[in-house]
Enzyme design. Structure first.
Site, PDB file in Angstrom:
ATOM      1  N   TYR A  17     -32.061  -9.875 -80.651  1.00 18.23           N
ATOM      2  CA  TYR A  17     -31.345 -10.280 -81.971  1.00 18.23           C
ATOM      3  C   TYR A  17     -31.560  -9.347 -83.024  1.00 18.23           C
ATOM      4  O   TYR A  17     -32.736  -9.276 -83.750  1.00 18.23           O
ATOM      5  CB  TYR A  17     -32.067 -11.589 -82.045  1.00 18.23           C
ATOM      6  CG  TYR A  17     -31.894 -12.659 -81.032  1.00 18.23           C
ATOM      7  CD1 TYR A  17     -31.021 -12.753 -79.924  1.00 18.23           C
ATOM      8  CD2 TYR A  17     -32.818 -13.878 -81.053  1.00 18.23           C
ATOM      9  CE1 TYR A  17     -30.881 -13.546 -79.104  1.00 18.23           C
ATOM     10  CE2 TYR A  17     -32.790 -14.801 -79.866  1.00 18.23           C
ATOM     11  CZ  TYR A  17     -31.926 -14.597 -79.023  1.00 18.23           C
ATOM     12  OH  TYR A  17     -31.851 -15.791 -77.861  1.00 18.23           O
ATOM     13  N   HIS A  35     -34.546 -11.952 -69.934  1.00 16.97           N
ATOM     14  CA  HIS A  35     -33.575 -12.310 -70.561  1.00 16.97           C
ATOM     15  C   HIS A  35     -32.181 -11.806 -69.735  1.00 16.97           C
ATOM     16  O   HIS A  35     -31.935 -10.558 -69.673  1.00 16.97           O
ATOM     17  CB  HIS A  35     -33.294 -11.417 -72.002  1.00 16.97           C
ATOM     18  CG  HIS A  35     -32.589 -11.968 -73.201  1.00 16.97           C
ATOM     19  ND1 HIS A  35     -32.577 -11.340 -74.317  1.00 16.97           N
ATOM     20  CD2 HIS A  35     -31.616 -13.162 -73.287  1.00 16.97           C
ATOM     21  CE1 HIS A  35     -31.599 -12.029 -75.149  1.00 16.97           C
ATOM     22  NE2 HIS A  35     -31.114 -13.035 -74.330  1.00 16.97           N
TER      23      HIS A  35
END
Length: 301
Positions: A48, A116
């Protein structure tokens, strides 16, 4: 055994400049507002904003003196110069990723470590990734470990194979997308795996279904936009904002322990917290079921 999580959490991709830039001041105000509203579960990831979201979150939590925050981050992708990321599911790679995250977060450990988006790496996850994650948990660097993904089929396969503490599924259990209900949620209920749901607004469409709105990270097709607008109209018949129904929908399934919503401002945090507090009359859920927005089996118990 299911782990206990705050009912509502803050997703930090927006303060990592997802879709558009967020100032340092607004990022800090977003985290501060979440703390005031009782959103003490914070979900983040190195990807992010190439570490920006983690760094901003760590500084804001420290500045605000947030008491006992619950923090999840992710591993499996290493940050490299020039905004590059590379996959690495080895134990060395996962530890490098987590150590970097802990420095940015200013924490000695995280509450949850998700692998992830390992959709295309089942062999690597099986061989090194998940065993390493379990060792990381045993060492106390993560309180729980699991998977964070957008797609249900590979996520369910991992839950079926491994003893998974918690999963984060994004965008696939909403008023417009019931994919997670087919296999993933019943499986997690049977295994005792806690489910965190993200993407309840389907990239913004269910927050404000206007022409040009996004759905699954792309411009919403006309038929999907029309469905969202119809859902809003049904909610309006009961005086309930569409966002409130969208945010609270996942709680209808007993496997769901938490919902995380991405916010880029203090105002968005306040509006989402209010949506979470809005009373939803049972009659609305049944009306939405008649229209196909809520699977009827969720209302049978």
């Amino acid at each position: 055994m299911r782990i206990a999580l705050p009912r509502l959490g803050l997703g930090t991709a927006p303060i990592g400049n997802l879709f558009r830039e967020v100032s340092e001041r607004d990022a800090a105000a977003t985290v501060a507002a979440a703390a005031r509203e009782g959103l003490t579960y914070f979900d983040t990831a190195p990807r992010y904003g190439h570490g920006l979201a983690e760094d901003r979150l760590g500084r804001a939590i420290e500045a605000e003196g947030v008491t006992a925050p619950v923090i999840s981050t992710k591993a499996g992708w290493l940050l490299r110069p020039g905004e590059r990321v590379v996959t690495d599911w080895t134990e060395r790679g996962l530890r490098e990723s987590l150590e970097s995250s802990l420095r940015r977060l200013r924490r000695p450990a995280v509450d949850i470590l998700y692998l992830h988006d390992p959709d295309d790496f089942p062999d690597e996850v099986r061989r090194t990734g998940y065993p390493a994650a379990r060792r990381i948990r045993e060492e106390g660097l993560a309180g729980a470990v699991g998977f964070g993904m957008n797609h249900c089929e590979p996520l369910a396969a991992y839950v079926a194979e491994f003893d998974v503490d918690v999963v984060l599924v994004a965008g696939r259990f909403s008023l417009l997308d019931h994919e997670a209900l087919a296999t993933l949620l019943p499986l997690c209920l049977s295994t005792g795996t806690t489910v965190v749901v993200g993407g309840v607004f389907n990239t913004g469409l269910l927050a404000d279904p206007q022409p040009g709105a996004m759905f699954h990270y792309r411009r919403a097709p006309a038929d999907v936009l029309a469905r969202a607008q119809r859902c809003r109209a049904v909610c309006a018949e009961f005086g309930v904002p569409l966002a409130a129904a969208a945010l609270q929908f996942p709680y209808l399934h007993p496997a769901v322990g938490s919902v995380v919503v991405g916010c880029r401002s203090a105002d968005e945090v306040s509006r989402n917290a209010e949506a979470a507090r809005t009373e939803i009359p049972p009659e609305l859920w049944h009306r939405l079921a008649e229209e196909g927005f809520v699977p009827p089996e969720l209302l049978e118990t």
